[in-house]
Design a protein around this motif. Structure first.
Motif, PDB file in Angstrom:
ATOM      1  N   ASP A 501      12.264   2.560  -2.052  1.00 45.96           N
ATOM      2  CA  ASP A 501      11.436   1.857  -1.046  1.00 45.96           C
ATOM      3  C   ASP A 501      12.169   0.759  -0.273  1.00 45.96           C
ATOM      4  OD1 ASP A 501       9.525   3.506  -2.085  1.00 45.96           O
ATOM      5  OD2 ASP A 501       8.110   1.943  -2.654  1.00 45.96           O
ATOM      6  N   HIS A 550      14.045   8.716   1.448  1.00 44.15           N
ATOM      7  CA  HIS A 550      12.716   8.498   0.869  1.00 44.15           C
ATOM      8  C   HIS A 550      11.643   8.526   1.956  1.00 44.15           C
ATOM      9  CE1 HIS A 550      10.168   7.632  -2.457  1.00 44.15           C
ATOM     10  NE2 HIS A 550       9.894   6.386  -2.146  1.00 44.15           N
ATOM     11  N   HIS A 554       6.835   6.817   4.217  1.00 46.20           N
ATOM     12  CA  HIS A 554       6.344   6.809   2.846  1.00 46.20           C
ATOM     13  C   HIS A 554       4.929   7.369   2.685  1.00 46.20           C
ATOM     14  CE1 HIS A 554       5.820   5.159  -1.298  1.00 46.20           C
ATOM     15  NE2 HIS A 554       7.133   5.295  -1.333  1.00 46.20           N
TER      16      HIS A 554
HETATM   17 ZN   LIG Z   1       8.428   5.099  -2.902  1.00 46.13          ZN
END
Ligand SMILES: [Zn+2]
Length: 772
Positions: A501, A550, A554
């Motif tokens: 993140d 990632h 998100h």
């Molecule tokens: Zn994440």
């Protein structure tokens, strides 16, 4: 959107230029109006679309981006509301952030803690009603040694603000350290001591000491405007002011608020109509003083008296400032005995630092002599501001590294946000680049199975998808993995360390710890965060960490259409390539949310999914650290989870992968303060590496450009090789094999040994696949 547009600023004739600019502006306004009218018309017949747009278009404000602080107090404690009529009610009602009411349902515990805080806090006597309300608290104001006129002027204003204040010039020389003076002042009945520190001929900090026993608060001081500099300021009178404390909603806030309250007489003199306000916004405390006047029954007028200044709390210590003891014994100041307060003995025994030590920074190191009443070696700070640290290095364009020796140098410039999609939402799918990526996926040999998108809300909101979870190998409900997924490291006691993140403002703190401990990890970076902090991503890469995808914003990827999944992955890959010069080969689906459709898309885009180790529904290698900032768990629970993970790591035959995050201050703190130190001390020893290395591959295999295609073919190339022209039925290359079946079994049964062997089997399959 037009890629280039005529710029009126290039016209040399001023009249013409302004005319064109005016026209363009007008046209833009007209266009906007037309768009809005069209939208209003469209939405008039489609209320669902309007609702959806409104839900998505939430403006980012300081308050709604603020991370929830679990120590927010939910209601007004009884004890403090009665004493100062004007003060505390503000703190609990109007100024409390929105999360306060919604995200944090009434809980008993913080209130109990708060009540205990109030009963035991050092300010309790002030609020007990024992003090004479007509006598203002006696406050000693002084400065750091050697200050100039500006600081004396500021002190004059403080004396004017605080009814019981008195200024005494700071004496120079040894024997007059802050701790010693505090002891002296306590013996003479002062209730507070305020020391204004000067730096580069400006007051820059205040140390505020509550006497006789502390605490000691240290504030940075900025944005000072003396009364005389405030245009049209009112004159102050000698009346005791009213006090408004605004926004002191946490436990720490209460302590600080109460410290300020005790500086003022408990009973204001309302006829003076003077109000002192301390307003807390994002941890900055704004000081203002006004006089109010009722102009009518409805309106109140305010006239500022001044001064203005801004405080930021840097530390709060127990007790008085320590007086550090240099070797030679010092002649103590004489002061009146005030009993067995910790400072008296310490002060008598102690010696002092020289004047060069700025006030408020005097470290409380005990000097080796046994000082029974000295400050404790640990837990001396009740609270201390932890700043984020800057990157130790920034890199030049073209810089190369030894970790991935065959990588091209860093790109010539950092990416510019205007060349990328808006942050934190799924990028549009109609841009030329995304269309090109969609075409590439269509042209690949990978068949994207026709699995419907899931509803937001995961398992509880997806009856049909849950029923098909094992067929479609949907990880979220049941933990299904295919053998192409990476879910563990093959070798026992090897830990593929990863953080998700980021990059965040706290990532450099983690990298600094890595440098100290000789650690490296895999960073699953979010495109929108990379856009904000590309230099941190470069630092991750250049110091030997693995960088992986990632997604851009998100989301739960199975809720996104195939085109949206392509946009999320494609833009993040591109941004990483534009920032580092290499294209990542690995990705982690946010929340682990992946099914065979999303898997196939990622394969077609040359991305290998990595989740985290899971041995049953209740035993996943998820520290749950991300829930600390959300307020739904605390550090202790996370450490329990970590203990359980370490326990499970010794039970399985393979290594493991753990879910941790570098997005928040708390998660980085818990990693560097507890999890990593414990892991480093673990017996048997963990082999901690980036995930690519725990898969027994060199770091260079983590990127398309540097990958060794002969030993580690790209996912797409593998698919194309196995398909050899024929059109296969089924989702991807992963369907038919027997280990696919055992992965399915993983999601349906919960019995340990079977699971372990199934897991081991699938991992071995991954490894053999990778090594083929
Ligand atoms: Zn994440």
């Amino acid at each position: 959107m037009p890629s280039s547009r005529f710029e009126p600023s290039t016209i040399k004739n001023k009249v013409k230029r302004e005319e064109i600019a005016r026209k363009q502006k007008k046209q833009k306004g007209q266009d906007k109006l037309q768009r809005r009218l069209a939208l209003a018309k469209a939405e008039a017949s489609d209320p669902v679309a309007k609702k959806k747009r409104k839900e998505q278009n939430v403006p980012r404000t300081l308050d709604n981006t603020r991370v929830f602080d679990p120590s927010f107090l939910t209601a007004q404690p009884v004890a403090s509301s009665s004493s100062v009529p004007d003060g505390e009610p503000e703190a609990s009602s109007s100024s409390a952030p929105a999360e306060h009411g919604t995200a944090h349902p009434p809980e008993e515990q913080p209130q109990d803690e708060s009540a205990a805080d109030l009963a035991n806090d050092p300010f309790a006597s002030y609020f007990s009603g024992d003090v004479d309300p007509s006598v203002p608290p006696k406050v000693l104001i002084t400065t750091s040694p050697r200050v100039t006129r500006v600081t004396y002027d500021f002190c004059d204003e403080l004396v004017n603000v605080l009814p019981g204040a008195e200024f005494i010039r700071r004496k120079k020389g040894k024997g007059f350290e802050m701790g010693r003076i505090a002891g002296w002042a306590a013996g003479r009945g002062y209730s507070h001591m305020a020391v204004v520190n000067e730096d580069t001929k400006k007051p820059n900090a205040i140390t505020l000491i509550y006497l006789p026993n502390g605490p000691t608060a240290y504030f940075k001081l900025t944005s000072i405007e003396l009364s005389k500099k405030i245009h049209g300021h009112a004159r102050s009178t000698d009346h005791f002011p009213e006090l408004v404390l605004n926004g002191f909603v946490t436990r720490l806030g209460h302590t600080v608020g109460r410290l300020f309250q005790t500086l003022f007489p408990p009973m204001p003199e309302f006829q003076g109509r003077q109000v002192v306000t301390l307003h807390n916004q994002r941890d900055f405390l704004f000081f203002r003083r006004h006089r109010y006047a009722f102009r009518s029954t409805e309106k109140v007028g305010l006239q500022e008296i001044g001064p203005r200044f801004t405080l930021k709390l840097r530390s709060l210590k127990k007790g008085l400032p320590a007086v550090t003891n240099n070797a030679e014994p010092k002649k103590p100041l004489e002061f009146d005995d005030f009993g067995e307060t910790p400072d008296s003995e310490q002060t008598a025994a102690g010696d002092m630092e020289t004047d060069e030590v700025p006030d408020g920074h005097e470290d409380a190191q005990s000097q080796g002599q046994s000082q029974k009443h000295g400050p404790p070696a640990t837990d001396e700070f009740l609270w201390m501001w932890k700043s984020t640290i800057a990157l130790s290095t920034t890199y030049q364009a073209g810089a190369t590294q030894t970790w991935v020796p065959n990588a091209p140098g860093l790109p010539s410039a950092l990416p510019v946000p205007s060349n990328y999609p808006a942050l934190d939402k799924t990028p549009p799918t109609d841009s030329d680049l995304v269309k090109q990526w969609i075409q590439e996926v269509m042209n690949s040999d990978v068949d994207i199975p026709d699995i419907p998108v899931t509803n937001p809300g995961a398992c509880s909101n997806n009856t049909a998808a849950v029923a098909n979870a094992s067929t479609n190998c949907w990880w979220t409900c049941g933990g299904c993995t295919r053998e192409t997924d990476v879910a563990a490291c093959p070798t026992k006691n090897s830990w593929g360390v990863s953080y998700d993140d980021g990059p965040s403002p706290y990532t450099p703190n983690l990298l600094q710890y890595f440098a100290q401990q000789d650690l490296r990890a895999t960073f699953f970076a979010i495109g929108s965060r990379i856009m904000e902090r590309p230099a941190i991503l470069q630092d991750e890469f250049m110091t030997g960490n693995q960088v992986a995808v990632h997604t851009w914003s998100h989301p739960y990827m199975t809720t996104k259409t195939t085109e949206q999944v392509i946009a999320e992955l494609g833009w993040t890959k591109k941004l990483i390539k534009d920032t580092l010069g290499v294209t990542p080969l690995y990705w982690r689906p946010p929340y682990g949310d992946i099914d065979d459709r999303v898997r196939a898309i990622s394969t077609a885009m040359n991305l290998i999914p990595i989740v985290w180790t899971r041995i049953s529904t209740t035993q996943t290698f998820d520290t749950n650290d991300w829930s600390i900032p959300a307020g739904s768990t605390d550090v202790y629970q996370v450490l329990d989870n970590w203990e359980a993970i370490m326990g499970n790591s010794t039970k399985i035959d393979t290594g493991f992968i753990v879910l941790e995050h570098d997005l928040f201050e708390q998660t980085v703190d818990v990693a560097t303060g507890y999890i990593l130190p414990q892991a480093l001390a673990h017996t048997p020893k963990y082999n901690m590496t980036p995930i690519i290395e725990c898969l027994d591959m060199p770091l260079s295999n983590a990127y398309v450009e540097t990958n060794d295609n002969s030993s580690h073919p790209l996912p797409l190339a593998s698919v194309q090789a196995t398909h050899t022209g024929s059109s296969p039925a089924g989702a991807s290359s992963t369907d038919g094999s027997s280990s696919g079946g055992s992965s399915g079994a993983l999601s349906r049964t919960n019995t340990g040994p079977v699971l372990l062997s199934a897991l081991t089997g699938s991992i071995l399959a991954v490894v053999s696949l990778l090594l083929r």
